[in-house]
Design an enzyme around this catalytic site. Sequence first.
Site, PDB file in Angstrom:
ATOM      1  N   ARG A  57      34.798  38.467   1.203  1.00  0.00           N
ATOM      2  CA  ARG A  57      33.412  38.600   1.612  1.00  0.00           C
ATOM      3  C   ARG A  57      32.896  37.196   1.923  1.00  0.00           C
ATOM      4  O   ARG A  57      33.532  36.206   1.616  1.00  0.00           O
ATOM      5  CB  ARG A  57      32.562  39.316   0.554  1.00  0.00           C
ATOM      6  N   GLY A  58      31.755  37.167   2.577  1.00  0.00           N
ATOM      7  CA  GLY A  58      31.273  35.918   3.126  1.00  0.00           C
ATOM      8  C   GLY A  58      31.608  35.883   4.606  1.00  0.00           C
ATOM      9  O   GLY A  58      32.771  36.094   4.997  1.00  0.00           O
ATOM     10  N   ALA A  59      30.592  35.632   5.436  1.00  0.00           N
ATOM     11  CA  ALA A  59      30.782  35.758   6.881  1.00  0.00           C
ATOM     12  C   ALA A  59      31.944  34.935   7.425  1.00  0.00           C
ATOM     13  O   ALA A  59      32.777  35.456   8.183  1.00  0.00           O
ATOM     14  CB  ALA A  59      29.478  35.413   7.605  1.00  0.00           C
ATOM     15  N   ARG A  94      32.392  45.774   9.158  1.00  0.00           N
ATOM     16  CA  ARG A  94      31.111  45.253   8.672  1.00  0.00           C
ATOM     17  C   ARG A  94      30.244  44.911   9.882  1.00  0.00           C
ATOM     18  O   ARG A  94      30.624  44.048  10.682  1.00  0.00           O
ATOM     19  CB  ARG A  94      31.310  43.974   7.823  1.00  0.00           C
ATOM     20  N   GLN A 204      27.020  39.003  -6.387  1.00  0.00           N
ATOM     21  CA  GLN A 204      27.797  37.879  -5.860  1.00  0.00           C
ATOM     22  C   GLN A 204      27.425  36.558  -6.515  1.00  0.00           C
ATOM     23  O   GLN A 204      28.192  35.599  -6.469  1.00  0.00           O
ATOM     24  CB  GLN A 204      27.626  37.778  -4.344  1.00  0.00           C
ATOM     25  N   ASP A 244      24.651  35.409   7.341  1.00  0.00           N
ATOM     26  CA  ASP A 244      25.635  36.285   7.968  1.00  0.00           C
ATOM     27  C   ASP A 244      25.431  36.366   9.474  1.00  0.00           C
ATOM     28  O   ASP A 244      26.358  36.695  10.209  1.00  0.00           O
ATOM     29  CB  ASP A 244      25.565  37.675   7.349  1.00  0.00           C
ATOM     30  N   ASN A 254      20.649  37.367   5.951  1.00  0.00           N
ATOM     31  CA  ASN A 254      21.482  36.998   4.807  1.00  0.00           C
ATOM     32  C   ASN A 254      21.376  38.112   3.766  1.00  0.00           C
ATOM     33  O   ASN A 254      20.671  39.104   3.963  1.00  0.00           O
ATOM     34  CB  ASN A 254      21.035  35.650   4.230  1.00  0.00           C
ATOM     35  N   LYS A 255      22.076  37.951   2.673  1.00  0.00           N
ATOM     36  CA  LYS A 255      22.110  38.979   1.635  1.00  0.00           C
ATOM     37  C   LYS A 255      20.693  39.396   1.244  1.00  0.00           C
ATOM     38  O   LYS A 255      19.798  38.564   1.122  1.00  0.00           O
ATOM     39  CB  LYS A 255      22.856  38.451   0.414  1.00  0.00           C
TER      40      LYS A 255
END
Length: 365
Positions: A57-59, A94, A204, A244, A254-255
Amino acid sequence: MNVHGTPTRTIRPAPVSGTSARAIDIIDQTALPHDFRWLRLTSLADAAHAIRSMQVRGAPLIGVTAAYGVALALTVHADDATLKQAVATLAATRPTAVNLHWALARIEAHLLALPVEQRADAAWAEAAAIAEEDVAQCRAIGAHGLALLRPLAGRRGRLQLMTHCNAGWLATVDHGTALAPIYAAFDAGIPVHVWVSETRPRNQGLLTAWELAQHGVPHTVIADNAAGLLLARGEVDAVIVGADRIAANGDVANKVGTYLKALAASAADVPFFVAAPRSTIDFACASGADIPIEEREGDEVRVVHGRNDAGQPAAVRQLPASEAVANPAFDVTRANLVTAIISERGSTPASTDGLLSLYPEERRG
């Protein structure tokens, strides 16, 4: 970065010996922070599952994993149909992280221009190149971010920073985005303390705490909703997050929960920085209103995962399965709430003109 003192990256080609097929190894991030373990991906389906299930995970890391996923798909067959099917499969995993689509577009264009018999080796080489570029870009983000943090370091005994989600080296190949300037400050001898937002429902922030501990950076985990209080009390010198997707006008996806921190930082007159590489900036997306927001399954909210008193993995249901749940994975922070965007080319105001000043090649007309 280091794990138990050993330099480690989040993704790496698996050793090839004898008749073993090409594969990649990833850190299974769904096992952290309790277990550190590697997973071997040997197929397109493995790579797609790793992205979709958030084993990676993480762009930036999603983009690199997708590139290697294409390479895995082309190891046996490298015709146009196989290539296009691999790209389509990975693109569907995603929707919000633009690095995924950037990496797939890049590797597809590169491979379509080559004879079929050259594509397999070229795919692995291009995926490796994307990975190395990510490392270099994140290292540069750290240096440019440090230049913004240094002037804030003299306000009190130590630099108090706040972050949200995980934008450290676990979200990239190495170094990280939002955490790269923090590591750079710490390594430069600046006393640093990080307020780590837990980032529910996937938590996260616990990954951020784990990797900060590995590097020896002082930090404290906070409930997401404690951020506003800390900012209002003046206990935070700056907020720094990853992204992201960044729209052409400087709006940032973003998250989920990032927008609330940006609002609180603005009210407290605290700088709010966003750190991301070029692959996260979507010049074809006019504004944040055009960014698709991923809706994830409700059980991520209904069920909490952790360890029981015996140290065994356990899940606790906090809501019945029949309870209606909304689970948007991201939110959008308007550009006017962002103090600066930090990229591998430097820092800039969050605006169309600011982004184009760093990437003039994107000017049209």
